[in-house]
Write a protein that holds these residues in place. Sequence first.
Motif, PDB file in Angstrom:
ATOM      1  N   ALA A   1      74.420  35.385  53.503  1.00 17.23           N
ATOM      2  CA  ALA A   1      75.490  35.084  54.454  1.00 17.23           C
ATOM      3  C   ALA A   1      76.749  35.882  54.104  1.00 17.23           C
ATOM      4  O   ALA A   1      77.431  36.397  54.993  1.00 17.23           O
ATOM      5  CB  ALA A   1      75.784  33.588  54.456  1.00 17.23           C
ATOM      6  N   LYS A   2      77.029  36.010  52.811  1.00 18.49           N
ATOM      7  CA  LYS A   2      78.205  36.778  52.380  1.00 18.49           C
ATOM      8  C   LYS A   2      78.061  38.239  52.801  1.00 18.49           C
ATOM      9  O   LYS A   2      79.008  38.848  53.272  1.00 18.49           O
ATOM     10  CB  LYS A   2      78.365  36.655  50.865  1.00 18.49           C
ATOM     11  N   ARG A   3      76.854  38.797  52.643  1.00 15.35           N
ATOM     12  CA  ARG A   3      76.620  40.191  53.055  1.00 15.35           C
ATOM     13  C   ARG A   3      76.752  40.345  54.560  1.00 15.35           C
ATOM     14  O   ARG A   3      77.120  41.408  55.056  1.00 15.35           O
ATOM     15  CB  ARG A   3      75.251  40.658  52.597  1.00 15.35           C
ATOM     16  N   LEU A   4      76.419  39.284  55.291  1.00 16.16           N
ATOM     17  CA  LEU A   4      76.542  39.328  56.754  1.00 16.16           C
ATOM     18  C   LEU A   4      77.957  39.030  57.238  1.00 16.16           C
ATOM     19  O   LEU A   4      78.203  38.998  58.439  1.00 16.16           O
ATOM     20  CB  LEU A   4      75.590  38.300  57.394  1.00 16.16           C
ATOM     21  N   MET A   5      78.870  38.789  56.290  1.00 16.18           N
ATOM     22  CA  MET A   5      80.248  38.418  56.607  1.00 16.18           C
ATOM     23  C   MET A   5      80.313  37.056  57.307  1.00 16.18           C
ATOM     24  O   MET A   5      81.181  36.811  58.140  1.00 16.18           O
ATOM     25  CB  MET A   5      80.946  39.478  57.468  1.00 16.18           C
ATOM     26  N   VAL A   6      79.370  36.214  56.982  1.00 13.72           N
ATOM     27  CA  VAL A   6      79.364  34.851  57.518  1.00 13.72           C
ATOM     28  C   VAL A   6      79.888  33.941  56.407  1.00 13.72           C
ATOM     29  O   VAL A   6      79.233  33.771  55.388  1.00 13.72           O
ATOM     30  CB  VAL A   6      77.944  34.421  57.937  1.00 13.72           C
ATOM     31  N   PRO A   7      81.082  33.401  56.573  1.00 10.59           N
ATOM     32  CA  PRO A   7      81.689  32.610  55.499  1.00 10.59           C
ATOM     33  C   PRO A   7      81.113  31.206  55.417  1.00 10.59           C
ATOM     34  O   PRO A   7      81.563  30.298  56.094  1.00 10.59           O
ATOM     35  CB  PRO A   7      83.173  32.583  55.888  1.00 10.59           C
ATOM     36  N   VAL A   8      80.090  31.041  54.619  1.00 10.95           N
ATOM     37  CA  VAL A   8      79.495  29.722  54.453  1.00 10.95           C
ATOM     38  C   VAL A   8      79.079  29.585  52.989  1.00 10.95           C
ATOM     39  O   VAL A   8      78.531  30.507  52.395  1.00 10.95           O
ATOM     40  CB  VAL A   8      78.308  29.516  55.429  1.00 10.95           C
ATOM     41  N   SER A   9      79.402  28.440  52.405  1.00 12.91           N
ATOM     42  CA  SER A   9      79.143  28.244  50.984  1.00 12.91           C
ATOM     43  C   SER A   9      77.735  27.708  50.758  1.00 12.91           C
ATOM     44  O   SER A   9      77.084  27.198  51.672  1.00 12.91           O
ATOM     45  CB  SER A   9      80.168  27.269  50.403  1.00 12.91           C
ATOM     46  N   ASN A  10      77.310  27.811  49.495  1.00 10.12           N
ATOM     47  CA  ASN A  10      76.027  27.252  49.080  1.00 10.12           C
ATOM     48  C   ASN A  10      75.964  25.757  49.391  1.00 10.12           C
ATOM     49  O   ASN A  10      74.968  25.259  49.922  1.00 10.12           O
ATOM     50  CB  ASN A  10      75.872  27.512  47.576  1.00 10.12           C
ATOM     51  N   ASP A  11      77.045  25.042  49.086  1.00 12.00           N
ATOM     52  CA  ASP A  11      77.081  23.595  49.338  1.00 12.00           C
ATOM     53  C   ASP A  11      76.921  23.279  50.818  1.00 12.00           C
ATOM     54  O   ASP A  11      76.203  22.358  51.188  1.00 12.00           O
ATOM     55  CB  ASP A  11      78.391  22.989  48.824  1.00 12.00           C
ATOM     56  N   THR A  12      77.601  24.049  51.659  1.00 14.15           N
ATOM     57  CA  THR A  12      77.488  23.810  53.102  1.00 14.15           C
ATOM     58  C   THR A  12      76.067  24.050  53.577  1.00 14.15           C
ATOM     59  O   THR A  12      75.519  23.271  54.357  1.00 14.15           O
ATOM     60  CB  THR A  12      78.468  24.722  53.866  1.00 14.15           C
ATOM     61  N   LEU A  13      75.445  25.130  53.098  1.00 12.24           N
ATOM     62  CA  LEU A  13      74.060  25.417  53.491  1.00 12.24           C
ATOM     63  C   LEU A  13      73.144  24.261  53.110  1.00 12.24           C
ATOM     64  O   LEU A  13      72.318  23.817  53.908  1.00 12.24           O
ATOM     65  CB  LEU A  13      73.595  26.714  52.836  1.00 12.24           C
ATOM     66  N   LEU A  14      73.285  23.791  51.874  1.00 11.28           N
ATOM     67  CA  LEU A  14      72.424  22.684  51.417  1.00 11.28           C
ATOM     68  C   LEU A  14      72.665  21.421  52.234  1.00 11.28           C
ATOM     69  O   LEU A  14      71.729  20.720  52.619  1.00 11.28           O
ATOM     70  CB  LEU A  14      72.660  22.410  49.935  1.00 11.28           C
ATOM     71  N   ARG A  15      73.938  21.147  52.511  1.00  8.74           N
ATOM     72  CA  ARG A  15      74.282  19.942  53.272  1.00  8.74           C
ATOM     73  C   ARG A  15      73.686  19.999  54.691  1.00  8.74           C
ATOM     74  O   ARG A  15      73.109  19.031  55.170  1.00  8.74           O
ATOM     75  CB  ARG A  15      75.802  19.786  53.318  1.00  8.74           C
ATOM     76  N   VAL A  16      73.801  21.162  55.310  1.00  9.80           N
ATOM     77  CA  VAL A  16      73.286  21.299  56.676  1.00  9.80           C
ATOM     78  C   VAL A  16      71.762  21.194  56.690  1.00  9.80           C
ATOM     79  O   VAL A  16      71.184  20.534  57.554  1.00  9.80           O
ATOM     80  CB  VAL A  16      73.760  22.636  57.292  1.00  9.80           C
ATOM     81  N   VAL A  17      71.109  21.810  55.708  1.00  8.18           N
ATOM     82  CA  VAL A  17      69.644  21.746  55.656  1.00  8.18           C
ATOM     83  C   VAL A  17      69.187  20.315  55.394  1.00  8.18           C
ATOM     84  O   VAL A  17      68.247  19.836  56.024  1.00  8.18           O
ATOM     85  CB  VAL A  17      69.099  22.707  54.575  1.00  8.18           C
ATOM     86  N   ARG A  18      69.866  19.615  54.486  1.00  9.22           N
ATOM     87  CA  ARG A  18      69.499  18.213  54.215  1.00  9.22           C
ATOM     88  C   ARG A  18      69.667  17.354  55.464  1.00  9.22           C
ATOM     89  O   ARG A  18      68.852  16.506  55.749  1.00  9.22           O
ATOM     90  CB  ARG A  18      70.365  17.651  53.086  1.00  9.22           C
ATOM     91  N   ARG A  19      70.765  17.599  56.175  1.00  9.04           N
ATOM     92  CA  ARG A  19      71.020  16.816  57.386  1.00  9.04           C
ATOM     93  C   ARG A  19      69.908  17.039  58.412  1.00  9.04           C
ATOM     94  O   ARG A  19      69.457  16.114  59.061  1.00  9.04           O
ATOM     95  CB  ARG A  19      72.371  17.213  57.961  1.00  9.04           C
ATOM     96  N   ARG A  20      69.457  18.284  58.521  1.00  9.84           N
ATOM     97  CA  ARG A  20      68.376  18.590  59.465  1.00  9.84           C
ATOM     98  C   ARG A  20      67.033  18.062  58.986  1.00  9.84           C
ATOM     99  O   ARG A  20      66.147  17.794  59.787  1.00  9.84           O
ATOM    100  CB  ARG A  20      68.267  20.111  59.647  1.00  9.84           C
ATOM    101  N   ALA A  21      66.868  17.974  57.655  1.00  7.51           N
ATOM    102  CA  ALA A  21      65.565  17.597  57.107  1.00  7.51           C
ATOM    103  C   ALA A  21      65.348  16.097  57.066  1.00  7.51           C
ATOM    104  O   ALA A  21      64.241  15.642  56.799  1.00  7.51           O
ATOM    105  CB  ALA A  21      65.419  18.175  55.699  1.00  7.51           C
ATOM    106  N   LEU A  22      66.393  15.325  57.328  1.00  4.36           N
ATOM    107  CA  LEU A  22      66.235  13.877  57.282  1.00  4.36           C
ATOM    108  C   LEU A  22      65.203  13.440  58.316  1.00  4.36           C
ATOM    109  O   LEU A  22      65.228  13.891  59.455  1.00  4.36           O
ATOM    110  CB  LEU A  22      67.566  13.182  57.566  1.00  4.36           C
TER     111      LEU A  22
END
Length: 162
Positions: free
Chosen positions: A128-149
């Motif tokens: 995401a950093k290489r793509l210039m998409v500002p998103v942190s590791n924590d945010t990615l994990l949180r979003v994936v967990r939310r979707r995986a529930l």
Amino acid sequence: MCGLQYKMPLVPNGLVVEDETYIDDAIQLTVRAMADFAACPSCGVSSRRVHSRYIRNVSDLPSSGRAVRLLVVTRRFRCQATHCPRRIFSERFGDTVIPVRIQRTARLDGLVPHLGLALGGRPAACFAKRLMVPVSNDTLLRVVRRRALPRVEPLNIVGIDD
Ligand SMILES: [Zn+2]
């Protein structure tokens, strides 16, 4: 190529650009809502009486290899409905434009779970950093967990004769 003709506007629908600034590897756009009124979230009555303004910092999709930051001029309106308990409300831009309490546009936020699910937390954050998409590791994990529930299906009532 998927064969689809797809044009994406510079800023999400319903917003207009008031100013643009280039800062190192980022583009900073000052934007505001196109409409000169907003509906009260409590009663639904539209108001044009602006109380005050503040800035929301929101990330958007990158453009030409640069991160895009939106300074969203957000208005507080006075609710004029006499029966409404809410006196002042902040305008909302809609879940398909800038969701409430999320610092990303909806079109950027829609990419985050795909990155997280495809690559996992830390590799996805690096990509995401290489793509210039500002998103942190924590945010990615949180979003994936939310979707995986697991979705909770309503229980079927089973009779004693079944
Ligand atoms: Zn109201």
